[in-house]
Enzyme design. Structure first.
Site, mmCIF file in Angstrom:
data_model
loop_
_atom_site.group_PDB
_atom_site.id
_atom_site.type_symbol
_atom_site.label_atom_id
_atom_site.label_comp_id
_atom_site.label_asym_id
_atom_site.label_seq_id
_atom_site.Cartn_x
_atom_site.Cartn_y
_atom_site.Cartn_z
ATOM 1 N N ARG A 101 0.860 -1.189 0.000
ATOM 2 C CA ARG A 101 0.000 0.000 0.000
ATOM 3 C C ARG A 101 0.894 1.236 0.000
ATOM 4 O O ARG A 101 1.922 1.274 0.689
ATOM 5 C CB ARG A 101 -0.915 0.025 1.235
ATOM 6 C CG ARG A 101 -2.115 -0.916 1.158
ATOM 7 C CD ARG A 101 -3.142 -0.487 0.127
ATOM 8 N NE ARG A 101 -4.288 -1.373 0.063
ATOM 9 C CZ ARG A 101 -4.424 -2.404 -0.771
ATOM 10 N NH1 ARG A 101 -3.466 -2.689 -1.627
ATOM 11 N NH2 ARG A 101 -5.523 -3.144 -0.760
ATOM 12 N N ASP A 144 4.392 -0.342 -6.976
ATOM 13 C CA ASP A 144 3.147 -0.632 -7.697
ATOM 14 C C ASP A 144 1.998 0.149 -7.069
ATOM 15 O O ASP A 144 0.877 0.115 -7.569
ATOM 16 C CB ASP A 144 2.865 -2.135 -7.615
ATOM 17 C CG ASP A 144 1.646 -2.548 -8.422
ATOM 18 O OD1 ASP A 144 1.603 -2.188 -9.626
ATOM 19 O OD2 ASP A 144 0.743 -3.204 -7.871
ATOM 20 N N GLU A 153 -2.530 7.478 -4.949
ATOM 21 C CA GLU A 153 -2.825 6.811 -6.223
ATOM 22 C C GLU A 153 -4.286 6.895 -6.629
ATOM 23 O O GLU A 153 -4.619 6.786 -7.807
ATOM 24 C CB GLU A 153 -2.393 5.338 -6.178
ATOM 25 C CG GLU A 153 -3.229 4.472 -5.241
ATOM 26 C CD GLU A 153 -2.816 3.007 -5.293
ATOM 27 O OE1 GLU A 153 -1.626 2.710 -5.172
ATOM 28 O OE2 GLU A 153 -3.719 2.153 -5.433
ATOM 29 N N HIS A 185 -0.662 -0.142 -9.785
ATOM 30 C CA HIS A 185 -1.429 -1.108 -8.981
ATOM 31 C C HIS A 185 -1.900 -2.289 -9.851
ATOM 32 O O HIS A 185 -3.084 -2.608 -9.886
ATOM 33 C CB HIS A 185 -2.631 -0.422 -8.305
ATOM 34 C CG HIS A 185 -3.015 -1.095 -7.012
ATOM 35 N ND1 HIS A 185 -3.299 -0.408 -5.857
ATOM 36 C CD2 HIS A 185 -3.147 -2.414 -6.691
ATOM 37 C CE1 HIS A 185 -3.612 -1.260 -4.896
ATOM 38 N NE2 HIS A 185 -3.518 -2.489 -5.384
HETATM 39 P P1 NAD Z 1 -1.297 -11.323 4.746
HETATM 40 O O1 NAD Z 1 -2.349 -10.893 5.704
HETATM 41 O O2 NAD Z 1 -1.218 -12.754 4.339
HETATM 42 O O3 NAD Z 1 0.147 -10.875 5.295
HETATM 43 C C1 NAD Z 1 0.385 -9.645 5.883
HETATM 44 C C2 NAD Z 1 1.458 -9.855 6.924
HETATM 45 O O4 NAD Z 1 1.793 -8.573 7.483
HETATM 46 C C3 NAD Z 1 0.994 -10.740 8.088
HETATM 47 O O5 NAD Z 1 1.921 -11.785 8.294
HETATM 48 C C4 NAD Z 1 0.940 -9.788 9.262
HETATM 49 O O6 NAD Z 1 1.279 -10.414 10.503
HETATM 50 C C5 NAD Z 1 2.007 -8.786 8.860
HETATM 51 N N1 NAD Z 1 1.937 -7.560 9.639
HETATM 52 C C6 NAD Z 1 0.879 -7.012 10.277
HETATM 53 N N2 NAD Z 1 1.264 -5.906 10.931
HETATM 54 C C7 NAD Z 1 2.586 -5.750 10.702
HETATM 55 C C8 NAD Z 1 3.541 -4.804 11.114
HETATM 56 N N3 NAD Z 1 3.202 -3.786 11.913
HETATM 57 N N4 NAD Z 1 4.804 -4.947 10.696
HETATM 58 C C9 NAD Z 1 5.155 -5.988 9.891
HETATM 59 N N5 NAD Z 1 4.291 -6.920 9.478
HETATM 60 C C10 NAD Z 1 3.021 -6.804 9.879
HETATM 61 O O7 NAD Z 1 -1.483 -10.386 3.461
HETATM 62 P P2 NAD Z 1 -0.946 -10.647 1.982
HETATM 63 O O8 NAD Z 1 -1.990 -11.351 1.199
HETATM 64 O O9 NAD Z 1 0.429 -11.187 2.039
HETATM 65 O O10 NAD Z 1 -0.947 -9.130 1.439
HETATM 66 C C11 NAD Z 1 0.008 -8.184 1.916
HETATM 67 C C12 NAD Z 1 -0.405 -6.808 1.442
HETATM 68 O O11 NAD Z 1 -0.318 -6.763 0.014
HETATM 69 C C13 NAD Z 1 -1.881 -6.475 1.737
HETATM 70 O O12 NAD Z 1 -1.990 -5.820 2.959
HETATM 71 C C14 NAD Z 1 -2.295 -5.579 0.596
HETATM 72 O O13 NAD Z 1 -2.250 -4.232 1.044
HETATM 73 C C15 NAD Z 1 -1.219 -5.796 -0.455
HETATM 74 N N6 NAD Z 1 -1.760 -6.256 -1.748
HETATM 75 C C16 NAD Z 1 -1.405 -5.568 -2.869
HETATM 76 C C17 NAD Z 1 -1.858 -5.987 -4.110
HETATM 77 C C18 NAD Z 1 -1.452 -5.269 -5.381
HETATM 78 O O14 NAD Z 1 -2.048 -5.510 -6.439
HETATM 79 N N7 NAD Z 1 -0.450 -4.415 -5.360
HETATM 80 C C19 NAD Z 1 -2.705 -7.105 -4.197
HETATM 81 C C20 NAD Z 1 -3.029 -7.798 -3.036
HETATM 82 C C21 NAD Z 1 -2.552 -7.376 -1.803
#
Ligand code: NAD
Length: 341
Positions: A234, A258, A263, A295
């Site tokens: 994000r 990305d 955005e 994105h």
């Molecule tokens: P997920 O929930 O499987 O993993 C997120 C991880 O972040 C978890 O292990 C959680 O414990 C950890 N976390 C929480 N708070 C934290 C902190 N303060 N410091 C460090 N780590 C922390 O999520 P995911 O499916 O792996 O997705 C990760 C991120 O990717 C999502 O939050 C979303 O914003 C982003 N995303 C982006 C796209 C894109 O197209 N660019 C698509 C999907 C998801």
């Protein structure tokens, strides 16, 4: 069920209509984003389907509730655009698609890493202009380099697996440890150690108050010279102004993003021919060592199929009174993971 689909693009319609053929919900597609100005369009719709830039804040939710909406179906994983407390107060359920493209996002992060390192974006343009000089295209081997992964959930773990295949050392930071990453040889460290020792830092944690501007002037100062920063999570995880200063001082050697904090004013729209008013974004795109994609990390055929299938499965659970594994329950003072029932 009557479902109002906001922020509709042609590809959303294609995949949602295909996945809707068994249930035959009445889908009405709206191109505008959901906001307090457009929420009136959903009057009479028990369910509303939204994406990352729809603003589902308290005023919007109040308008939706007064129009009879009882369910918000997010067709994305992140839910920082939804006021869960307001939804709970109004009796509106919120469901999401927690994992539609973890491979797609992790692979896109790798694409950014390789493109920036080997300057493929420059090489593409050069060769088209019959410039076959290698000057300025010097890269480095990924083998033996250290990759710092912040957030080792679904996407962060896959990135670790891929980078391990390149022969990289993996450092990790998360509020929860992921045993699979440790089995891979990944080592959990505190953030200062990760910042100080990583050649490449990739962000995969959610945006929350604790992670807002996680990358700022202070954290950049702790990083290795010429560090490569990758953000496919994000935009607001990064203080863009601080990163611009880091690029100008050459402390940051490469930036691949990305996502971008502002955005929602730019991404997913064709603005070619328009005058972009965001000077910070425009400055960012002037650096030769910066690669921005709009994105698109999630944007694979598999992801759009999974999003559509899971969205209708979520809606069916709620419609038929079953407990939905993808419902977001508002729980104050509880960490992100615990928000998902
Ligand atoms: P997920 O929930 O499987 O993993 C997120 C991880 O972040 C978890 O292990 C959680 O414990 C950890 N976390 C929480 N708070 C934290 C902190 N303060 N410091 C460090 N780590 C922390 O999520 P995911 O499916 O792996 O997705 C990760 C991120 O990717 C999502 O939050 C979303 O914003 C982003 N995303 C982006 C796209 C894109 O197209 N660019 C698509 C999907 C998801």
């Amino acid at each position: 069920m009557k479902i109002a689909v906001f922020s509709t693009k042609a590809y959303d319609r294609q995949f949602l209509e295909a996945a809707n053929s068994p249930a035959q919900h009445e889908l009405v597609f709206f191109e505008p984003r959901l906001s307090r100005n457009t929420a009136i369009l959903a009057a009479g719709f028990p369910a509303v389907c939204v994406f990352v830039h729809d603003l589902v804040d308290a005023p919007t939710l109040k308008i939706l509730a007064s129009g009879g909406t009882r369910l918000i179906a997010l067709r994305c994983a992140g839910f920082n655009n939804v006021d869960l407390q307001a939804a709970a107060d109004l009796g509106i359920k919120v469901v999401r698609v927690p994992a539609y493209s973890p491979y797609g996002v992790a692979e896109h992060a790798v694409g950014l890493i390789l493109s920036l390192n080997r300057k493929i974006h420059h090489a593409f343009n050069r060769v088209r202009e019959s410039n076959f000089s290698l000057t300025g295209l010097l890269g480095f081997n990924l083998n033996g380099r250290t990759v710092g992964i912040i957030g080792t959930g679904k996407i962060g773990l896959i990135l670790g697996q891929i980078m391990k295949g390149f022969g990289c050392k993996i450092l990790a930071y998360d509020v929860y440890r992921n045993a699979e990453l440790e089995q891979l040889g990944g080592k959990y460290v505190e953030l200062p150690e990760l910042f100080a020792n990583s050649d490449i830092i990739s962000l995969h944690c959610p945006l929350m108050p604790e992670t807002h501007h996680l990358i700022n002037a202070e954290s950049i100062a702790q990083m290795k010279p010429k560090v490569m920063l990758i953000n496919t999570s994000r935009g607001a995880l990064i203080d863009t102004q601080a990163v611009i200063e880091g690029l100008k001082s050459r402390k940051i050697g490469f930036l691949g993003v990305d996502v971008y904090e502002q955005e929602s004013d730019l991404f997913f729209e064709d603005l070619s021919g328009e005058i972009i008013q965001d000077d910070v974004f425009q400055r960012l795109t002037t650096f030769p060592n910066v690669l921005v994609t709009g994105h698109q990390a999630f944007f694979t055929e598999e992801a759009l199929h999974n999003i559509a299938e899971t969205t209708f499965a979520n809606i069916a659970d709620v419609e038929q009174g079953r407990s939905c594994p993808n419902e977001l329950i508002y729980q104050p003072e509880v960490a992100d993971k615990a928000l998902v029932s």
